[in-house]
Write an enzyme that holds these catalytic residues in place. Structure first.
Site, PDB file in Angstrom:
ATOM      1  N   ASP A 115     -17.055 -12.543   8.541  1.00 30.86           N
ATOM      2  CA  ASP A 115     -15.795 -12.449   8.464  1.00 30.86           C
ATOM      3  C   ASP A 115     -15.419 -11.447   9.743  1.00 30.86           C
ATOM      4  O   ASP A 115     -15.620 -10.355   9.649  1.00 30.86           O
ATOM      5  CB  ASP A 115     -15.126 -11.743   7.210  1.00 30.86           C
ATOM      6  CG  ASP A 115     -13.848 -11.414   7.031  1.00 30.86           C
ATOM      7  OD1 ASP A 115     -13.237 -11.568   8.288  1.00 30.86           O
ATOM      8  OD2 ASP A 115     -13.753 -10.843   6.206  1.00 30.86           O
TER       9      ASP A 115
ATOM     10  N   TYR B 290     -14.625  -5.504   2.210  1.00 34.62           N
ATOM     11  CA  TYR B 290     -13.401  -5.906   2.069  1.00 34.62           C
ATOM     12  C   TYR B 290     -12.935  -6.912   2.875  1.00 34.62           C
ATOM     13  O   TYR B 290     -13.358  -7.059   4.212  1.00 34.62           O
ATOM     14  CB  TYR B 290     -12.518  -4.700   2.658  1.00 34.62           C
ATOM     15  CG  TYR B 290     -10.880  -5.145   2.631  1.00 34.62           C
ATOM     16  CD1 TYR B 290     -10.083  -4.926   1.387  1.00 34.62           C
ATOM     17  CD2 TYR B 290     -10.227  -5.522   3.666  1.00 34.62           C
ATOM     18  CE1 TYR B 290      -8.900  -5.410   1.311  1.00 34.62           C
ATOM     19  CE2 TYR B 290      -8.915  -5.811   3.650  1.00 34.62           C
ATOM     20  CZ  TYR B 290      -8.303  -5.868   2.310  1.00 34.62           C
ATOM     21  OH  TYR B 290      -7.008  -6.237   2.274  1.00 34.62           O
TER      22      TYR B 290
ATOM     23  N   LYS C  58      -5.780 -11.676  12.872  1.00 33.89           N
ATOM     24  CA  LYS C  58      -5.638 -10.566  13.634  1.00 33.89           C
ATOM     25  C   LYS C  58      -5.322 -10.415  15.064  1.00 33.89           C
ATOM     26  O   LYS C  58      -4.345 -11.092  15.666  1.00 33.89           O
ATOM     27  CB  LYS C  58      -6.440  -9.285  13.065  1.00 33.89           C
ATOM     28  CG  LYS C  58      -6.199  -9.281  11.476  1.00 33.89           C
ATOM     29  CD  LYS C  58      -6.593  -7.688  11.274  1.00 33.89           C
ATOM     30  CE  LYS C  58      -6.763  -7.575   9.869  1.00 33.89           C
ATOM     31  NZ  LYS C  58      -5.929  -6.410   9.439  1.00 33.89           N
TER      32      LYS C  58
ATOM     33  N   TYR D 181       0.892  -1.195  -0.106  1.00 33.51           N
ATOM     34  CA  TYR D 181       0.124   0.106  -0.061  1.00 33.51           C
ATOM     35  C   TYR D 181       0.873   1.313   0.045  1.00 33.51           C
ATOM     36  O   TYR D 181       0.497   2.148   0.648  1.00 33.51           O
ATOM     37  CB  TYR D 181      -1.084   0.013   1.046  1.00 33.51           C
ATOM     38  CG  TYR D 181      -1.928  -1.123   1.314  1.00 33.51           C
ATOM     39  CD1 TYR D 181      -3.400  -0.791   0.404  1.00 33.51           C
ATOM     40  CD2 TYR D 181      -1.852  -2.246   1.715  1.00 33.51           C
ATOM     41  CE1 TYR D 181      -4.254  -1.652   0.366  1.00 33.51           C
ATOM     42  CE2 TYR D 181      -2.845  -3.272   1.545  1.00 33.51           C
ATOM     43  CZ  TYR D 181      -4.028  -3.038   0.886  1.00 33.51           C
ATOM     44  OH  TYR D 181      -5.139  -3.843   0.754  1.00 33.51           O
TER      45      TYR D 181
HETATM   46  N1  PLP Z   1     -10.995  -9.531   6.519  1.00 31.76           N
HETATM   47  C1  PLP Z   1     -11.146  -8.317   6.938  1.00 31.76           C
HETATM   48  C2  PLP Z   1     -12.437  -8.038   7.458  1.00 31.76           C
HETATM   49  C3  PLP Z   1     -10.042  -7.538   7.234  1.00 31.76           C
HETATM   50  O1  PLP Z   1     -10.105  -6.203   7.470  1.00 31.76           O
HETATM   51  C4  PLP Z   1      -8.965  -7.912   6.828  1.00 31.76           C
HETATM   52  C5  PLP Z   1      -7.541  -7.302   6.668  1.00 31.76           C
HETATM   53  O2  PLP Z   1      -7.690  -5.930   6.924  1.00 31.76           O
HETATM   54  C6  PLP Z   1      -8.582  -9.262   6.304  1.00 31.76           C
HETATM   55  C7  PLP Z   1      -9.916 -10.045   6.061  1.00 31.76           C
HETATM   56  C8  PLP Z   1      -7.620  -9.769   5.425  1.00 31.76           C
HETATM   57  O3  PLP Z   1      -6.670 -10.125   6.592  1.00 31.76           O
HETATM   58  P1  PLP Z   1      -5.111 -10.274   6.271  1.00 31.76           P
HETATM   59  O4  PLP Z   1      -4.312  -9.122   5.996  1.00 31.76           O
HETATM   60  O5  PLP Z   1      -4.576 -11.003   7.475  1.00 31.76           O
HETATM   61  O6  PLP Z   1      -4.975 -11.117   5.259  1.00 31.76           O
END
Ligand code: PLP
Length: 433
Positions: A241, A135, A270, A7
């Site tokens: 998610d 996202y 995370k 980014y």
């Molecule tokens: N799902 C959501 C809701 C996210 O906010 C993110 C990353 O910001 C991801 C999936 C992707 O996670 P990663 O960056 O660990 O691949």
């Protein structure tokens, strides 16, 4: 060798800031400055940087068992972690599949949902539904369910087709209602789609209650509840998610707990390890798992990553769960949430502000901008200003958001808000124009 940073535009963006150490909410730079990490380093760091209990668990595990193939083998930390998660996860999610990070937790959920129907002989149920502004990560499957954006523009031809329905963007209602009087009619587009296409649809995927990278969009609880009701009614799986929202960010352990719903699949990462190490987990119900237990070997879930259930990452995750059990984490969360609720109304009436929103430990201030969106010209000015004041805030275009580690003290959070207030005065006076 030149390092290519995510980014980051190699010529337009400033050089990366070298960080030599971190502790609690602070990042320490090589040139002797201290920055408040007010975005938990991309929503990862949970309690605080270098939390001694997680650091110790990692050090100990690294000397005992650092890695082992997870097909045909298992280890104590993964087993303990599964048991620990069972205590905090919605009861119906009884099975767990490990992976590496948020994107892979999502990829696993999507593949699992599609193969679930195929294993049951319902091959037609193979499409996916996702929300506008979604996202879910940067791998190709996760990008496919993510909304079209500057992130995905170059790859449109590689992404699989996904049906897209309204998000609950109450500040710009997609169906022209106001929140005070609406009955989440924005969810009607999902109902209409399921009415036509449920027979071809495997799953609906959502970021429950909060869409993160899409602009920190907070949904009413009723929106998620309605999605749950509709997916049940039309026999379509619901994937939550919780990569961002999990582990207390929204005020309870999971956003699904806040809305009192249980999805069919849930993606975690995370905060799972307290933000120390990459680890992903996709949870599912016994019903989903059962479809993979048929005698035919072709019903196997053929998916696995080298670092699946890495023992050091599992040890970190176990230490994280222990912190939840033994420290007043939810008091810290409640204190952050209260500060957001106290400070945000003041911003709502600011002439530079379009909208404010908050849920749990997350607050967002959307600024007025002629070029609203991720590439808004306001963003680099704001970012540089915040860094100059000793605060890491990384606006999503014209949306400034605060998402701190739980260790933040109220006076430190107050300082973050003071800095934002200063930035807004500068925006208002067109200092950044
Ligand atoms: N799902 C959501 C809701 C996210 O906010 C993110 C990353 O910001 C991801 C999936 C992707 O996670 P990663 O960056 O660990 O691949």
């Amino acid at each position: 060798m030149n390092i290519w940073h995510p980014y980051t535009h190699s010529t337009l963006d400033p050089a990366p800031i070298p960080i030599v150490r971190a502790e609690g909410i602070y990042l320490y730079t090589a040139d002797g400055r201290r920055l408040i990490d007010a975005i938990s380093s991309w929503w990862v760091t949970l309690h605080g940087h270098a939390h001694p209990r997680i650091a110790a668990a990692i050090a100990e595990q690294a000397q005992r068992l650092e890695q082992v193939i997870y097909a045909g083998f298992t280890h104590e930390k993964a087993e303990e972690l599964a048991a620990g998660l069972a205590e905090v996860i919605p009861a119906s999610l009884s099975h767990l599949f490990f992976s590496d990070d948020g994107s892979t937790a999502v990829e696993v959920a999507l593949k699992m949902a599609v193969q679930f129907w195929r294993n049951r002989g319902e091959d037609r149920k193979a499409r996916l539904i996702a929300l506008e502004h979604a996202y879910h990560g940067d791998t190709v499957g996760a990008m496919s369910v993510g909304d079209d954006s500057d992130f995905t523009a170059a790859f449109g031809h590689l992404l699989f087709p996904v049906d897209r329905v309204h998000s609950a963007t109450c500040f710009r209602c997609p169906v022209g209602k106001t929140r005070a009087t609406c009955s989440v009619e924005c969810a009607d587009s999902l109902e209409a789609l399921l009415d036509r296409r449920a027979g071809e649809t495997a799953a609906v995927i959502v970021e429950p209650l909060l869409q993160g990278a899409g602009g920190m969009i907070v949904h009413p609880l009723e929106f998620l509840r309605k999605i749950r009701d509709l997916t049940r009614r039309y026999d379509v799986l619901l994937i939550a998610d919780e990569v961002l929202t999990g582990f207390g960010r929204c005020g309870r352990m999971f956003a699904c707990d806040v809305a009192e719903i249980e999805p069919d699949l849930m993606c975690l990462s995370k905060g799972l390890t307290g933000g120390f190490l990459p680890l992903g987990a996709t949870l599912c119900t016994a019903r989903v798992h059962e479809a993979f237990c048929r005698p035919d070997r072709r019903h196997t879930f053929f998916h696995g990553h080298s670092y699946t259930a890495n023992p050091i990452a599992c040890a970190a995750a176990l230490a994280n769960l222990k912190i939840f059990r033994e420290e007043p984490v939810f008091d810290r969360i409640a204190a952050i949430a209260q500060t957001h609720q106290e400070r945000l109304p003041h911003f709502a009436t600011h002439p530079a502000v379009f909208d404010v929103r908050t849920i749990g430990t997350i607050a967002a201030i959307e600024l007025k901008a002629d070029d609203a969106g991720y590439l808004s010209s306001l963003r680099p000015h704001l970012y540089d200003f915040f860094i100059s004041k000793g605060v890491l805030l990384r606006p999503l275009g014209n949306v400034v958001y605060v998402l701190p580690p739980y260790a933040i003290r109220l006076e430190e959070l107050g300082y973050v808000y003071d800095v934002i207030e200063e930035a807004l005065a500068a925006v208002d006076q067109r200092v950044f124009a």
